[in-house]
Design a protein around this motif. Structure first.
Motif, short mmCIF file in Angstrom:
data_model
loop_
_atom_site.label_atom_id
_atom_site.label_comp_id
_atom_site.label_asym_id
_atom_site.label_seq_id
_atom_site.Cartn_x
_atom_site.Cartn_y
_atom_site.Cartn_z
N GLU A 2 -3.57 0.45 -3.25
CA GLU A 2 -3.14 -1.13 -2.99
C GLU A 2 -2.55 -1.62 -4.15
O GLU A 2 -3.29 -1.55 -5.33
N TRP A 28 0.95 -1.09 -0.03
CA TRP A 28 0.02 0.23 0.07
C TRP A 28 0.71 1.18 -0.05
O TRP A 28 2.07 1.16 0.71
N THR A 29 0.45 2.15 -0.73
CA THR A 29 1.15 3.52 -0.69
C THR A 29 0.08 4.50 -0.38
O THR A 29 -0.84 4.36 -0.90
N THR A 30 0.76 5.62 0.21
CA THR A 30 0.03 6.79 0.63
C THR A 30 0.63 7.93 0.30
O THR A 30 1.80 8.23 0.41
N ASN A 31 0.06 8.85 -0.54
CA ASN A 31 0.89 10.17 -0.80
C ASN A 31 0.65 11.17 0.14
O ASN A 31 -0.53 11.79 0.16
N ASN A 32 1.90 11.49 0.75
CA ASN A 32 1.93 12.34 1.77
C ASN A 32 2.61 13.78 1.29
O ASN A 32 3.34 14.62 1.94
N GLY A 37 -2.71 12.68 -0.14
CA GLY A 37 -3.76 11.94 0.74
C GLY A 37 -4.33 10.44 0.19
O GLY A 37 -4.87 9.94 0.89
N GLU A 38 -4.01 10.29 -0.98
CA GLU A 38 -4.68 9.09 -1.77
C GLU A 38 -3.81 7.76 -1.40
O GLU A 38 -2.48 7.93 -1.36
N ARG A 39 -4.45 6.55 -1.02
CA ARG A 39 -3.92 5.54 -0.54
C ARG A 39 -4.11 4.68 -1.72
O ARG A 39 -5.05 4.17 -2.13
N THR A 44 -1.25 9.46 -8.49
CA THR A 44 -1.71 9.61 -7.09
C THR A 44 -1.98 10.89 -6.44
O THR A 44 -0.99 11.63 -6.54
#
Length: 97
Positions: free
Chosen positions: A83, A50-54, A79-81, A76
């Protein structure tokens, strides 16, 4: 079909298949490893990540698989996650693309 004719047909089919592979568009090469603002969670035995764009801005990323096919490039939003999953190979890294 006689053996020489069958062999010639096999050689022709092999040459045509090789030519088709050589003319296919090459896969987009992965860029450098994504920055730390792209958070990663990986469960290697389940072949999931999983990745989250911070990062505060849209980022173009892809999952690189060692000894398997890389995933396509995704954009992305902040804030988008996402899978990711795969069947062959093992987790390599998250790269920019």
């Amino acid at each position: 079909m006689r053996f020489p004719t069958a062999l010639a047909s096999l050689a022709t089919a092999t040459a045509m298949a090789a030519a088709a592979l050589m003319t296919a568009a090459p896969a987009q090469a992965a860029g450098p490893t994504a920055p730390a603002c792209i958070a990663r969670d990986v469960i290697k035995q389940d072949k999931k990540a999983w990745t989250t764009n911070n990062c505060g801005k849209p980022m173009h990323i892809q999952l690189v698989i060692d000894h398997g096919p890389d995933r396509k490039c995704w954009t992305t939003k902040p804030g988008e996650r996402l899978e990711w999953s795969w069947k062959l190979g093992s987790y390599g890294r998250i790269a920019l693309c």
